[in-house]
Design a protein around this motif. Structure first.
Motif, mmCIF file in Angstrom:
data_model
loop_
_atom_site.group_PDB
_atom_site.id
_atom_site.type_symbol
_atom_site.label_atom_id
_atom_site.label_comp_id
_atom_site.label_asym_id
_atom_site.label_seq_id
_atom_site.Cartn_x
_atom_site.Cartn_y
_atom_site.Cartn_z
ATOM 1 N N PHE A 1 -3.820 -9.043 5.790
ATOM 2 C CA PHE A 1 -4.141 -7.612 5.746
ATOM 3 C C PHE A 1 -5.446 -7.333 6.477
ATOM 4 C CE2 PHE A 1 -1.374 -7.733 1.909
ATOM 5 C CZ PHE A 1 -0.445 -6.807 2.338
ATOM 6 N N GLU A 2 -5.506 -6.202 7.132
ATOM 7 C CA GLU A 2 -6.726 -5.758 7.792
ATOM 8 C C GLU A 2 -7.409 -4.737 6.890
ATOM 9 O OE1 GLU A 2 -8.351 -6.680 10.239
ATOM 10 O OE2 GLU A 2 -6.982 -7.944 11.390
ATOM 11 N N ALA A 3 -8.712 -4.940 6.662
ATOM 12 C CA ALA A 3 -9.432 -4.071 5.730
ATOM 13 C C ALA A 3 -9.462 -2.616 6.197
ATOM 14 C CB ALA A 3 -10.855 -4.586 5.537
ATOM 15 N N MET A 4 -9.428 -2.398 7.500
ATOM 16 C CA MET A 4 -9.632 -1.045 8.006
ATOM 17 C C MET A 4 -8.344 -0.383 8.497
ATOM 18 S SD MET A 4 -12.628 0.113 7.558
ATOM 19 C CE MET A 4 -13.623 -0.743 6.345
ATOM 20 N N LEU A 5 -7.200 -0.879 8.023
ATOM 21 C CA LEU A 5 -5.931 -0.218 8.348
ATOM 22 C C LEU A 5 -5.271 0.248 7.056
ATOM 23 C CD1 LEU A 5 -4.425 -2.635 11.034
ATOM 24 C CD2 LEU A 5 -5.663 -0.510 11.406
ATOM 25 N N SER A 6 -4.261 1.084 7.182
ATOM 26 C CA SER A 6 -3.541 1.539 6.003
ATOM 27 C C SER A 6 -2.166 0.889 5.948
ATOM 28 C CB SER A 6 -3.373 3.056 6.034
ATOM 29 O OG SER A 6 -4.538 3.662 5.577
ATOM 30 N N TYR A 7 -1.690 0.674 4.736
ATOM 31 C CA TYR A 7 -0.383 0.038 4.563
ATOM 32 C C TYR A 7 0.461 0.846 3.580
ATOM 33 C CZ TYR A 7 -2.642 -3.977 6.759
ATOM 34 O OH TYR A 7 -3.304 -4.798 7.629
ATOM 35 N N GLU A 8 1.772 0.646 3.653
ATOM 36 C CA GLU A 8 2.685 1.249 2.687
ATOM 37 C C GLU A 8 2.307 0.817 1.275
ATOM 38 O OE1 GLU A 8 6.128 2.472 2.952
ATOM 39 O OE2 GLU A 8 5.973 2.969 5.077
ATOM 40 N N ASP A 9 2.337 1.758 0.336
ATOM 41 C CA ASP A 9 1.983 1.423 -1.042
ATOM 42 C C ASP A 9 2.860 0.302 -1.598
ATOM 43 O OD1 ASP A 9 0.056 3.295 -0.947
ATOM 44 O OD2 ASP A 9 1.057 4.761 -2.233
ATOM 45 N N ALA B 1 -18.735 -1.502 6.037
ATOM 46 C CA ALA B 1 -17.534 -0.886 6.606
ATOM 47 C C ALA B 1 -17.516 -1.064 8.124
ATOM 48 C CB ALA B 1 -17.487 0.601 6.245
ATOM 49 N N MET B 2 -18.698 -0.908 8.732
ATOM 50 C CA MET B 2 -18.797 -1.060 10.189
ATOM 51 C C MET B 2 -18.464 -2.489 10.606
ATOM 52 S SD MET B 2 -19.782 0.761 12.830
ATOM 53 C CE MET B 2 -21.211 1.822 12.693
ATOM 54 N N GLU B 3 -18.936 -3.440 9.815
ATOM 55 C CA GLU B 3 -18.671 -4.844 10.115
ATOM 56 C C GLU B 3 -17.166 -5.124 10.028
ATOM 57 O OE1 GLU B 3 -20.273 -7.118 11.365
ATOM 58 O OE2 GLU B 3 -19.064 -8.893 10.938
ATOM 59 N N ALA B 4 -16.516 -4.554 9.001
ATOM 60 C CA ALA B 4 -15.069 -4.743 8.865
ATOM 61 C C ALA B 4 -14.356 -4.139 10.074
ATOM 62 C CB ALA B 4 -14.577 -4.107 7.567
ATOM 63 N N SER B 5 -14.814 -2.972 10.512
ATOM 64 C CA SER B 5 -14.193 -2.333 11.675
ATOM 65 C C SER B 5 -14.425 -3.144 12.945
ATOM 66 C CB SER B 5 -14.765 -0.926 11.881
ATOM 67 O OG SER B 5 -14.312 -0.072 10.874
ATOM 68 N N ARG B 6 -15.636 -3.675 13.040
ATOM 69 C CA ARG B 6 -15.969 -4.455 14.230
ATOM 70 C C ARG B 6 -15.076 -5.704 14.302
ATOM 71 N NH1 ARG B 6 -18.936 -8.404 15.969
ATOM 72 N NH2 ARG B 6 -19.316 -9.105 13.851
ATOM 73 N N GLN B 7 -14.878 -6.334 13.138
ATOM 74 C CA GLN B 7 -14.022 -7.523 13.129
ATOM 75 C C GLN B 7 -12.585 -7.170 13.498
ATOM 76 O OE1 GLN B 7 -14.459 -9.472 9.373
ATOM 77 N NE2 GLN B 7 -16.560 -10.128 9.793
ATOM 78 N N LEU B 8 -12.136 -6.016 12.966
ATOM 79 C CA LEU B 8 -10.776 -5.581 13.301
ATOM 80 C C LEU B 8 -10.663 -5.360 14.805
ATOM 81 C CD1 LEU B 8 -7.946 -4.496 12.751
ATOM 82 C CD2 LEU B 8 -8.957 -2.293 12.206
ATOM 83 N N ASN B 9 -11.655 -4.693 15.385
ATOM 84 C CA ASN B 9 -11.616 -4.435 16.820
ATOM 85 C C ASN B 9 -11.599 -5.729 17.624
ATOM 86 O OD1 ASN B 9 -11.471 -1.686 16.769
ATOM 87 N ND2 ASN B 9 -13.677 -1.389 16.778
#
Lengths: 195, 347
Positions: free
Chosen positions: A36-44, B135-143
């Motif tokens: 899972f990616e912390a900064m994305l959204s997923y289906e419940d 939150a920025m760090e999480a976004s940076r890692q995602l990117n």
């Protein structure tokens, strides 16, 4: 479901039970080793499927798994940042309890699309409190049980917690504060940022 | 009375007398200088003023109209503070706060939330900085992960995104499968003529349009099973499976050149190009590795270019006795058909 929630569950499973267990659990949930990616959204539905598969895999009931997840979120070094953010709630455990009313707003301030259930603390007197958790995330009350218990340790407070089930759709937790300075607790230095 | 009130409401206050000597300091401010009692020191000797700047004495400061302050300690750490000075009977009250220096200050002085007034937003600011950083760090890692995945996907792609043809990587794969022998095949190497002029005079958009039109022609003039690849800026390779008939390949090549010479329109302007073509046939060089055959097609293309462009050449194996390894040779096609015997023509 917000990716942060799913990521937290993934972090809990891999750091508590190992990567192999995460693979078997997600495969059982039909998600084949998903990361899972912390900064994305997923289906419940994905979140429920993972938790159900985890319960089946461990042979532990859902409530206990969720409470362990809550404890993990506060006590594991991997998620130290979260413990620190919760400690900004106040100087003492009572301050922290009162800060829970603001927790969903605080979460939203940090990550604008992260929605947590409404939390409401009521002071019943003589060191007794009730915390009601809104209905948006069934089982969130059990996660809060784990968080409240671990944060009591963190502040060095001695508490008794009881999940009183569901009232009008809200989960209700009874908190009894026996001693505020029972143990030393863990340090919290405002200026020491978690790495 | 005033001391107590200010201590609770504003733990970073100073009460000054009429001469600018500190009479009382709030507990948090005192905590910043643990080794020295603030009460008794002169305000302007303790702090250096950056606003208002042109102040020579305490009287000047009191005469300043709005009373807004920006100060820093004269000794280290030189923590900067912002604040307000207000005249009161017998002196002045100064209210200070960290402002933007808060992050350094909590570290330098080991402050806790008890050091701030409940109305102070300092704790919320610290919380926000930490939460946003996480939150920025999480976004940076995602990117970073997305970027890496994108690069990997691009490296593995077989399609030329501009034309929709196969790319060089795809062609290499096709050729690699040929190395085991098997089905005969021919390689056609096409290089556009006058393409650079189109790019230079009409711009890259016109150039891209031309490349897309060329791709369409190449696809229309070949069979489904042939591999049509764009292998460079204006270079294309076609792999003809099971087609090694010189007259037929020559007809295809001439037809391609003819069609590519049709003026193409782009935004009301005309783009005129042509093409040079080199061909190499696997049946004429038994045992020749695919990459060598491609090199031979390239040599034939070079010969076509030298022959004045807008034409095609077959590669011909060097004549017996020619010592040069991989010597460039090519067959001049006859007007109507190509003779089987290679005419060697050394460059």
């Amino acid at each position: 479901m917000h990716g942060l929630v799913n990521r937290a569950i993934q972090s809990f499973v891999t750091n508590t039970y190992g990567r192999a267990r995460w693979r078997s659990v997600t495969e059982a949930a039909g998600l084949g080793g998903i990361e899972f990616e912390a900064m994305l959204s997923y289906e419940d539905g994905l979140t429920d499927a993972v938790i159900d598969a985890l319960c089946a895999d461990l042979g532990v009931c859902r409530n206990d798994v969720l409470e362990d997840l809550g404890t993990y979120l506060v006590s594991h070094p991997e998620v130290e940042a979260l413990r620190r953010l919760l400690r900004f709630g106040g100087e003492s455990y009572v301050d922290f309890l009162h800060s829970l009313d603001d927790l969903p707003d605080r979460a939203r301030l940090a990550v604008s699309d992260l929605r947590l259930p409404v939390l409401e603390l009521r002071e019943e007197g003589a060191g007794r409190f009730t915390l009601t958790c809104g209905p948006d995330l069934p089982g969130f009350g059990w996660v809060m049980m784990g968080i409240l218990r671990a944060m009591a340790d963190d502040y060095g407070a001695l508490v008794m917690l009881e999940h009183d089930g569901i009232r009008d759709g809200d989960e209700v937790i009874a908190i009894t504060l026996i001693e505020t300075a029972f143990a030393k607790g863990r340090d919290f230095n405002l200026g020491a940022r978690a790495g | 009375m005033l001391d107590d009130l200010l201590t609770r409401l504003c733990p970073m206050h100073l009460i000054l007398d009429a001469e600018g000597t500190i009479r009382h300091a709030g507990p948090t401010l005192q905590k910043l200088r643990p080794g020295a009692q603030l009460a008794g020191q002169r305000f302007l000797e303790l702090f250096r003023l950056t606003r208002p700047r042109a102040v020579t004495g305490f009287a000047d400061l009191m005469a300043d109209a709005d009373g807004k302050l920006s100060v820093g300690f004269r000794d280290a750490p030189h923590t900067t503070l912002k604040g307000q000075i207000v005249a009161v009977p017998g002196g002045a009250v100064v209210a200070l706060s960290f402002g933007i220096s808060l992050l350094d200050a909590v570290r330098d002085y080991d402050l806790t939330s008890a050091d701030f007034a409940p109305t102070d937003l300092a704790i919320e600011l610290l919380y926000l900085v930490e939460a946003k950083s996480a939150a920025m760090e999480a976004s940076r890692q995602l990117n970073q992960r997305l970027q890496a995945a994108r690069i990997a996907a691009e490296e593995q792609a077989f399609t030329d995104t501009l034309t929709g043809l196969k790319n060089r990587r795809a062609m290499d794969h096709v050729l690699a499968r040929k190395s085991g022998g098997g089905m005969p095949y021919s390689l056609m190497h096409i290089d556009l003529d006058f393409f650079k002029q189109v790019n230079d005079t009409l711009g890259h958009a016109a150039g891209d349009h031309v490349l897309q039109q060329v791709a369409q022609v190449l696809v229309e003039e070949t069979r489904r099973e042939d591999t049509v690849a764009r292998v460079g800026g204006d270079e294309f390779v076609i792999v003809f499976d099971n087609l090694t008939d010189r007259p037929r390949l020559q007809r295809i090549a001439r037809r391609l050149i003819e069609r590519l010479e049709h003026p193409m329109r782009f935004q009301g302007r005309t783009c005129a190009i042509s093409a040079s073509i080199g061909l190499a046939l696997s049946v004429e060089e038994p045992g020749c590795a695919p990459e060598d055959l491609l090199h031979h097609a390239d040599l034939a293309l070079y010969a076509a270019k030298r022959a004045g462009r807008a034409t095609m050449r077959f590669y011909a194996t060097p004549a017996p006795g020619d010592a040069a390894r991989c010597a460039p040779g090519w067959a001049e096609p006859g007007r109507d058909e190509v003779g089987p015997e290679p005419g060697l023509n050394r460059a």
